[in-house]
Design a protein around this motif. Structure first.
Motif, short mmCIF file in Angstrom:
data_model
loop_
_atom_site.label_atom_id
_atom_site.label_comp_id
_atom_site.label_asym_id
_atom_site.label_seq_id
_atom_site.Cartn_x
_atom_site.Cartn_y
_atom_site.Cartn_z
N ARG A 24 12.68 16.53 1.78
CA ARG A 24 13.87 15.87 2.34
C ARG A 24 13.80 15.86 3.87
O ARG A 24 14.17 14.88 4.51
CB ARG A 24 15.15 16.55 1.85
N ASP A 25 13.29 16.94 4.44
CA ASP A 25 13.15 17.00 5.90
C ASP A 25 12.11 16.00 6.39
O ASP A 25 12.31 15.35 7.42
CB ASP A 25 12.79 18.42 6.35
N VAL A 26 11.00 15.86 5.68
CA VAL A 26 10.00 14.85 6.03
C VAL A 26 10.65 13.47 6.03
O VAL A 26 10.44 12.67 6.96
CB VAL A 26 8.79 14.91 5.06
N ASP A 34 8.08 6.10 12.45
CA ASP A 34 6.85 6.51 11.78
C ASP A 34 6.33 7.81 12.39
O ASP A 34 6.36 8.00 13.61
CB ASP A 34 5.78 5.42 11.93
N GLN A 35 5.87 8.69 11.51
CA GLN A 35 5.33 9.98 11.94
C GLN A 35 3.92 10.12 11.39
O GLN A 35 3.68 9.77 10.23
CB GLN A 35 6.18 11.13 11.39
N SER A 36 3.03 10.67 12.17
CA SER A 36 1.69 10.95 11.65
C SER A 36 1.76 12.21 10.80
O SER A 36 2.60 13.09 11.03
CB SER A 36 0.68 11.12 12.78
N VAL A 64 8.29 7.06 0.62
CA VAL A 64 7.59 6.80 1.88
C VAL A 64 6.37 5.94 1.59
O VAL A 64 5.91 5.84 0.45
CB VAL A 64 7.13 8.10 2.60
N SER A 65 5.88 5.32 2.63
CA SER A 65 4.59 4.62 2.54
C SER A 65 3.74 5.12 3.70
O SER A 65 4.26 5.61 4.70
CB SER A 65 4.79 3.10 2.62
N GLN A 73 -2.80 8.84 9.88
CA GLN A 73 -2.02 8.24 8.79
C GLN A 73 -0.56 8.32 9.20
O GLN A 73 -0.04 9.42 9.41
CB GLN A 73 -2.23 9.01 7.49
N LEU A 74 0.07 7.18 9.30
CA LEU A 74 1.48 7.15 9.67
C LEU A 74 2.33 7.05 8.42
O LEU A 74 2.03 6.30 7.49
CB LEU A 74 1.77 5.97 10.60
N VAL A 75 3.40 7.82 8.42
CA VAL A 75 4.31 7.89 7.27
C VAL A 75 5.62 7.23 7.67
O VAL A 75 6.17 7.51 8.74
CB VAL A 75 4.55 9.36 6.85
N ARG A 76 6.11 6.37 6.78
CA ARG A 76 7.36 5.65 7.04
C ARG A 76 8.28 5.81 5.83
O ARG A 76 7.85 5.70 4.69
CB ARG A 76 7.03 4.18 7.27
#
Length: 143
Positions: A24-26, A34-36, A64-65, A73-76
């Motif tokens: 949930r925090d992610v 976007d976060q790596s 997320v994708s 790798q970026l997370v969205r």
């Protein structure tokens, strides 16, 4: 009761992913942009591999994708999956609110007035069937 993910449109996987506080925090962190994965891993007291696993669970649930930008790798966060979870919770809330309202309405009704006992009969005479010990199904066979 275990529900197959195919039967519930992926809601089991979605809510499983949301059940973990780290995941949930992610999601919260990625909602701001976007976060790596490496930047996310730096925020938690766990290994990079453990954070990758959390991201994989979120990705499989559609929350997320990931996309590549160079070596990162970026997370969205995927808002449609969050909307799906919200709709499922709204449906459950509506179901339970309806049940509570129906129970409240039943409890608010005036209780029926008790009927007075029939005149001339004692309580023990109200029952017309007579049972002997041999006819009483509660008693076992005679020994």
């Amino acid at each position: 009761m275990v529900v197959d993910d195919a039967d519930d449109g992926g809601l089991s996987r979605l809510f499983h992913a949301l059940s973990d506080p780290t995941r949930r925090d992610v999601l919260r962190r990625c909602a701001h942009g976007d976060q790596s994965v490496s930047r996310l891993a730096a925020e938690y007291p766990m290994s990079f591999a453990a954070v990758q696993k959390h991201v994989t669970v979120l990705e499989r649930a559609g929350l997320v994708s990931k996309r590549r930008r160079g070596r990162e790798q970026l997370v969205r966060t995927e808002p449609d999956a969050l909307a799906k979870a919200r709709r499922a919770l709204d449906e459950l809330e509506a179901l339970w609110r309806g049940r509570v309202e129906r129970m409240s309405a039943l409890l608010a009704q005036e209780p029926p007035t008790p009927r007075p006992p029939a005149q001339g009969l004692r309580h023990s005479e109200e029952h017309t069937e007579e049972h002997t010990d041999e006819q009483d199904p509660r008693k076992g066979p005679e020994s």
